[in-house]
Enzyme design. Structure first.
Site, PDB file in Angstrom:
ATOM      1  N   GLU A  79      -6.254   3.333  -5.742  1.00 23.47           N
ATOM      2  CA  GLU A  79      -7.166   4.346  -4.599  1.00 23.47           C
ATOM      3  C   GLU A  79      -6.701   4.390  -3.026  1.00 23.47           C
ATOM      4  OE1 GLU A  79      -7.478   0.290  -3.728  1.00 23.47           O
ATOM      5  OE2 GLU A  79      -8.007   1.132  -5.448  1.00 23.47           O
ATOM      6  N   CYS A 126      -7.225  -4.978  -9.146  1.00 22.02           N
ATOM      7  CA  CYS A 126      -6.996  -6.407  -8.366  1.00 22.02           C
ATOM      8  C   CYS A 126      -8.015  -7.511  -8.954  1.00 22.02           C
ATOM      9  CB  CYS A 126      -6.543  -5.599  -6.699  1.00 22.02           C
ATOM     10  SG  CYS A 126      -6.147  -7.169  -5.962  1.00 22.02           S
ATOM     11  N   HIS A 182      -3.237  -1.125  -6.404  1.00 18.89           N
ATOM     12  CA  HIS A 182      -4.386  -0.152  -6.064  1.00 18.89           C
ATOM     13  C   HIS A 182      -3.902   1.230  -5.823  1.00 18.89           C
ATOM     14  CE1 HIS A 182      -7.127  -3.927  -4.133  1.00 18.89           C
ATOM     15  NE2 HIS A 182      -6.206  -4.196  -3.672  1.00 18.89           N
TER      16      HIS A 182
END
Length: 336
Positions: free
Chosen positions: A256, A142, A254
């Site tokens: 994660e 990002c 993202h």
């Protein structure tokens, strides 16, 4: 008859030697892989909101624990990289670790001695390592995705990124030859299908990189877009890219968050397919870092640097977008 036997013996001997060489090469290649990779995760300026939650500690920088967990889930350990240091600090630390992750977040790139300055040192040092034949990967997520292109552009007064608002979960629109990329060439077909057809990539950004950002700064020959997405205003942005020569990779979304961020209002993709598909990216990056053989002098030195020396703080209960964070170095500068 004796001549036939001799020729047969000669052929078998040659084949045996070639097989031995092949086996030896495979063995050497296997031994050179680093089975204990350690990855540096760059910290960034403390947010104004979280700084207010810890006024006495006056923390300067932080790392969201989701990035640390994402790296660990792929079989590596983490060393935090602090901001506000001189170039020698980054050079010495990078000689001991096997790759660097530039995480996402919400800081600006014009703050002195902050996230962007540290990333520039790391980016340039990594280029030097790779130019010298020392394989050193970088991965951006990002904000880190955008910063890598800005660094490649020369980091002028006008930042080479575009306004682009996307706050939703999206599929990837793969480039026609994405299977020839390093990031995607070995990804199982069922995971490619999920990434291309389900809303599993978590987007949360107000800037992006467009193809025009690469073209306007003559970056298209060095950087290869491999997938795209459309933002909330139907602007087509680059979702993943990689460098054509260096082991530098990045994703605008993202990976994660599907496994490790749980704020209800954000509506992150938490399906089992989202969790599995998003493993593709950090698993790939850690596999790249295994090709680097840097290391600490011994276990004692290693232990002094690892993230385990810092407590993970449950910040989700404080209203933060991050479920947990690590905090570093009181110094007094915060990001508004």
């Amino acid at each position: 008859m004796n001549m036939k036997r001799f020729l047969l013996f000669l052929i078998c001997s040659i084949l045996s030697c070639e097989c031995a060489v092949i086996v030896k090469d495979v063995s050497v290649a296997y031994q050179e892989l680093n089975e204990r990779p350690i990855i540096g995760v760059l910290s960034q300026e403390q947010s104004f909101y979280l700084h207010g939650k810890f006024p006495e500690e006056n923390y300067t920088s932080y790392i969201a624990a989701s990035y640390v967990k994402d790296v660990e889930k792929s079989g590596a350990r983490v060393v935090p990289i602090l901001i506000g240091k001189d170039r020698k600090y980054y050079e010495e630390l990078m000689k001991k670790i096997n790759g660097v992750l530039f995480p996402g977040g919400a800081t600006f790139f014009n703050q002195s001695n902050g996230y962007a300055d540290a990333a520039q040192h790391i980016y340039e040092i990594a280029q030097e390592f790779n130019d010298a034949g020392d394989y050193f990967p970088i991965f951006g997520t990002c904000l880190g995705f955008q910063l890598i292109i800005i660094l490649a552009s020369g980091r002028g007064t006008v930042e080479n990124r575009s306004t682009c608002r996307s706050y939703t979960n999206l599929p990837l629109i793969f480039d026609s030859d994405f299977r020839n990329s390093k990031m995607f060439r070995d990804v199982p077909e069922n995971m490619i299908h999920v990434l291309a057809n389900e809303n599993v990539t978590v987007n949360y950004h107000r800037y992006c990189i467009l193809e025009s950002n690469l073209q306007n700064f003559n970056l298209i020959n060095d950087w290869r877009p491999t997938s795209y997405g459309y933002d909330d205003n139907h602007i087509k942005f680059i979702a993943t890219y990689e460098h054509r020569r260096y082991p530098f990779y990045a994703v605008q979304f993202h990976p994660e968050k599907s496994s490790f961020e749980w704020k209800l209002s954000k509506n992150y993709a938490h399906s089992i397919n989202a969790v599995k598909a998003n493993r593709v990216f950090m698993d790939f990056f850690v596999s790249e870092c295994r090709r680097n053989t840097h290391g600490f002098q011994d276990a004692n030195e290693e232990n002094k640097y690892l993230i385990y020396n810092y407590p993970a703080v449950f910040t989700g209960v404080l209203g933060s977008a991050f479920h947990e964070c690590y905090f570093f170095e009181p110094r007094g500068t915060v990001s508004k």
